[in-house]
Design an enzyme around this catalytic site. Structure first.
Site, mmCIF file in Angstrom:
data_model
loop_
_atom_site.group_PDB
_atom_site.id
_atom_site.type_symbol
_atom_site.label_atom_id
_atom_site.label_comp_id
_atom_site.label_asym_id
_atom_site.label_seq_id
_atom_site.Cartn_x
_atom_site.Cartn_y
_atom_site.Cartn_z
ATOM 1 N N SER A 72 0.872 -1.183 0.000
ATOM 2 C CA SER A 72 0.000 0.000 0.000
ATOM 3 C C SER A 72 0.901 1.222 0.000
ATOM 4 O O SER A 72 1.851 1.284 -0.790
ATOM 5 C CB SER A 72 -0.937 -0.065 1.202
ATOM 6 N N TYR B 95 -5.316 8.004 -6.136
ATOM 7 C CA TYR B 95 -4.336 7.018 -5.669
ATOM 8 C C TYR B 95 -4.631 6.552 -4.240
ATOM 9 O O TYR B 95 -4.640 5.353 -3.947
ATOM 10 C CB TYR B 95 -2.949 7.647 -5.763
ATOM 11 N N LYS C 225 -5.316 2.706 -2.731
ATOM 12 C CA LYS C 225 -4.467 2.091 -1.709
ATOM 13 C C LYS C 225 -5.265 1.781 -0.439
ATOM 14 O O LYS C 225 -4.994 0.808 0.248
ATOM 15 C CB LYS C 225 -3.261 2.985 -1.396
HETATM 16 N N1 LIG Z 1 8.008 4.935 -4.813
HETATM 17 C C1 LIG Z 1 7.223 5.401 -3.877
HETATM 18 O O1 LIG Z 1 7.355 6.542 -3.445
HETATM 19 C C2 LIG Z 1 6.176 4.534 -3.284
HETATM 20 C C3 LIG Z 1 5.627 3.463 -3.970
HETATM 21 N N2 LIG Z 1 4.632 2.727 -3.407
HETATM 22 C C4 LIG Z 1 4.046 1.603 -4.123
HETATM 23 O O2 LIG Z 1 5.039 0.623 -4.343
HETATM 24 C C5 LIG Z 1 4.804 -0.045 -5.566
HETATM 25 C C6 LIG Z 1 6.044 0.033 -6.444
HETATM 26 O O3 LIG Z 1 6.346 1.380 -6.673
HETATM 27 P P1 LIG Z 1 7.691 1.847 -7.401
HETATM 28 O O4 LIG Z 1 8.748 0.866 -7.121
HETATM 29 O O5 LIG Z 1 7.868 3.259 -7.076
HETATM 30 O O6 LIG Z 1 7.208 1.747 -8.911
HETATM 31 P P2 LIG Z 1 7.978 1.520 -10.295
HETATM 32 O O7 LIG Z 1 7.187 2.269 -11.305
HETATM 33 O O8 LIG Z 1 9.422 1.800 -10.167
HETATM 34 O O9 LIG Z 1 7.754 -0.036 -10.548
HETATM 35 C C7 LIG Z 1 6.473 -0.532 -10.770
HETATM 36 C C8 LIG Z 1 6.560 -1.967 -11.198
HETATM 37 O O10 LIG Z 1 5.264 -2.505 -11.414
HETATM 38 C C9 LIG Z 1 5.148 -3.001 -12.741
HETATM 39 N N3 LIG Z 1 3.758 -2.820 -13.174
HETATM 40 C C10 LIG Z 1 3.040 -1.675 -13.136
HETATM 41 N N4 LIG Z 1 1.816 -1.882 -13.618
HETATM 42 C C11 LIG Z 1 1.742 -3.189 -13.968
HETATM 43 C C12 LIG Z 1 0.735 -3.995 -14.547
HETATM 44 N N5 LIG Z 1 -0.456 -3.500 -14.870
HETATM 45 N N6 LIG Z 1 1.002 -5.300 -14.778
HETATM 46 C C13 LIG Z 1 2.216 -5.807 -14.471
HETATM 47 N N7 LIG Z 1 3.193 -5.086 -13.938
HETATM 48 C C14 LIG Z 1 2.970 -3.796 -13.679
HETATM 49 C C15 LIG Z 1 6.161 -2.181 -13.524
HETATM 50 O O11 LIG Z 1 6.606 -2.785 -14.715
HETATM 51 P P3 LIG Z 1 5.917 -2.469 -16.163
HETATM 52 O O12 LIG Z 1 5.623 -1.012 -16.203
HETATM 53 O O13 LIG Z 1 6.911 -2.942 -17.171
HETATM 54 O O14 LIG Z 1 4.670 -3.303 -16.175
HETATM 55 C C16 LIG Z 1 7.294 -2.144 -12.514
HETATM 56 O O15 LIG Z 1 7.978 -3.372 -12.484
HETATM 57 C C17 LIG Z 1 3.570 0.612 -6.177
HETATM 58 O O16 LIG Z 1 2.443 -0.157 -5.840
HETATM 59 C C18 LIG Z 1 3.527 1.965 -5.497
HETATM 60 O O17 LIG Z 1 2.235 2.464 -5.432
HETATM 61 C C19 LIG Z 1 4.161 2.993 -2.157
HETATM 62 C C20 LIG Z 1 4.661 4.029 -1.449
HETATM 63 C C21 LIG Z 1 5.708 4.874 -1.933
HETATM 64 C C1 LIG Z 2 1.771 12.097 13.202
HETATM 65 C C2 LIG Z 2 2.378 11.452 12.051
HETATM 66 C C3 LIG Z 2 3.079 12.330 11.103
HETATM 67 C C4 LIG Z 2 3.333 11.768 9.759
HETATM 68 C C5 LIG Z 2 2.163 11.925 8.852
HETATM 69 C C6 LIG Z 2 2.534 11.732 7.445
HETATM 70 C C7 LIG Z 2 1.326 11.648 6.551
HETATM 71 C C8 LIG Z 2 1.387 12.453 5.324
HETATM 72 C C9 LIG Z 2 2.566 12.218 4.442
HETATM 73 C C10 LIG Z 2 2.155 11.736 3.113
HETATM 74 C C11 LIG Z 2 3.180 10.908 2.464
HETATM 75 C C12 LIG Z 2 2.641 10.340 1.185
HETATM 76 C C13 LIG Z 2 3.613 9.421 0.566
HETATM 77 C C14 LIG Z 2 3.035 8.779 -0.636
HETATM 78 C C15 LIG Z 2 4.019 7.860 -1.246
HETATM 79 C C16 LIG Z 2 3.474 7.183 -2.435
HETATM 80 O O1 LIG Z 2 2.732 6.264 -2.304
HETATM 81 C C17 LIG Z 2 3.841 7.670 -3.777
HETATM 82 N N1 LIG Z 2 5.089 8.313 -3.803
HETATM 83 C C18 LIG Z 2 3.802 6.486 -4.710
HETATM 84 O O2 LIG Z 2 4.730 6.513 -5.724
#
Ligand SMILES: NC(=O)C1=CN([C@@H]2O[C@H](COP(=O)(O)OP(=O)(O)OC[C@H]3O[C@@H](n4cnc5c(N)ncnc54)[C@H](OP(=O)(O)O)[C@@H]3O)[C@@H](O)[C@H]2O)C=CC1
Ligand SMILES: CCCCCCCCCCCCCCCC(=O)[C@@H](N)CO
Length: 329
Positions: free
Chosen positions: A175, A189, A193
């Site tokens: 998530s 988004y 999640k």
């Molecule tokens: N980076 C961040 O700040 C954060 C990320 N997340 C979550 O973590 C996960 C990974 O994020 P992140 O590493 O940044 O993302 P990336 O974009 O770097 O990687 C995403 C991966 O998922 C694959 N993918 C996406 N859509 C599909 C699909 N429909 N079918 C199959 N494969 C798919 C992509 O490959 P391809 O495109 O080739 O299919 C790739 O391998 C996500 O769910 C994101 O929401 C959560 C919090 C923070």
């Molecule tokens: C009392 C507690 C204090 C902390 C509170 C923090 C809450 C708000 C911060 C929001 C952060 C959002 C990150 C989203 C990351 C993400 O999923 C995307 N970057 C995906 O690629």
């Protein structure tokens, strides 16, 4: 005075009950040695880092994503981290996980034929979009649900039968902090999640009797290609608010995810802010250790107070940005 004593006595009884329950709570820790670990989104970012961490711990790994070139490069990179390159294998599959269920099922069946029943499934494939609600077409809301929620439902559905047969399994849902807190710019988004949480809690309640444990991970901003792409169109408010929760590296996030999953922990957070939000939003989620339960009970009120300070700060950010926009016009 009587009320205070009654309160303390009740709290004491509560602690004793929790303590008596504790042996029933957690599963046996999972070893990844020779286990089949399937990582969706394993070709990039957090998913790739999780696959590398599992490779280091001796697992056989399947990665799934759409783009074949990226898959091939990631496969090679993951292979360079194998603990024992003679005995461990890395396989890759290209499929759109948010598409047709029968295609997803076929891919999972093939992966299980190649490397045996999946012991640990990590649902990491996903995608984010950040923009003002008025700029987001309804189709983006659907796309977010397809990419983050339905892709997870599809893959989980396709592995669950064999996990039930094995009477063993671990499933991770990746998530986000934005899946615990609704965040400015993440209307589409955050909702997708949050949906994972309802699914995860209900599924855990059903699956515990089959010795299947779910982990719901809440990463903050993590330095990945996905995050770089998400910057396009991201409102300034969103940047300022999410920066306040810090920027993590994918390998740190992966390590925490693997560690908590091995224990079978339901809530998995990173960093101090992540810990605070996880305690604060624990709700009715399951626990597997007496320590975790106690921490939630004791910290929730205090953390709520701290959260109000943060909310006040976010409010200030939004107000200031709005004023600047008015000036610009
Ligand atoms: N980076 C961040 O700040 C954060 C990320 N997340 C979550 O973590 C996960 C990974 O994020 P992140 O590493 O940044 O993302 P990336 O974009 O770097 O990687 C995403 C991966 O998922 C694959 N993918 C996406 N859509 C599909 C699909 N429909 N079918 C199959 N494969 C798919 C992509 O490959 P391809 O495109 O080739 O299919 C790739 O391998 C996500 O769910 C994101 O929401 C959560 C919090 C923070
Ligand atoms: C009392 C507690 C204090 C902390 C509170 C923090 C809450 C708000 C911060 C929001 C952060 C959002 C990150 C989203 C990351 C993400 O999923 C995307 N970057 C995906 O690629």
């Amino acid at each position: 005075m009587y009320w205070l004593m009654l309160g303390i006595a009740l709290f004491g009884i509560f602690l004793i009950v929790l303590y008596l329950m504790s042996p029933l709570l957690g599963p046996k820790a999972l070893s990844l040695h020779r286990a089949h670990v399937l990582v969706t989104g394993g070709s990039s970012g957090i998913g790739k880092a999780v696959a590398i961490e599992a490779a280091k711990q001796g697992a056989n790994i399947s990665i799934i994503a759409r783009n074949k070139t990226k898959l091939m490069q990631a496969k090679q990179e993951i292979e360079s981290f194998l603990k024992n390159s003679e005995k461990q294998k890395v396989e890759m599959y290209s499929v759109d996980l948010s598409g047709d269920y029968s295609e997803v099922e076929k891919t999972i069946k093939q992966a299980e034929l190649n490397l045996g029943p999946v012991k640990l499934l990590i649902n990491c494939a996903g995608n984010a979009i950040a923009n003002y609600f008025e700029n987001l077409p309804v189709s983006e809301f659907r796309r977010m649900m397809e990419m983050n929620y339905f892709s997870t439902v599809n893959v989980t559905k396709a592995v669950i039968t064999s996990m039930i047969e094995q009477q063993f399994g671990r499933i991770v849902f990746v998530s986000s902090v934005a899946g615990q807190v609704g965040v400015f710019g993440f209307t589409a988004y955050s909702a997708a999640k949050f949906a994972l949480r309802g699914f995860a809690e209900a599924l855990q309640m059903e699956m515990k009797v089959n010795n299947i444990y779910i982990t719901l991970a809440f990463p903050p901003d993590t330095d990945t290609p996905g995050l770089a792409a998400e910057q396009i169109g991201k409102p300034r408010e969103t940047k300022l608010i999410s920066e306040s929760a810090g920027l993590f590296q994918p390998d740190e996030v992966a390590r925490v995810i693997i560690e908590d999953t091995k224990k079978g922990k339901f809530l998995c957070s990173m960093g101090l802010d992540g810990y605070i939000v996880a305690m604060l939003t624990a709700g009715m989620s399951p626990v597997i250790s007496i320590m975790d339960a106690l921490q939630q009970v004791i910290t929730m009120g205090l953390f709520r107070a701290i959260s109000l300070v943060y909310l006040r700060f976010y409010d200030g950010v939004v107000t200031q940005c709005a004023e600047e926009k008015k000036k610009d016009n």
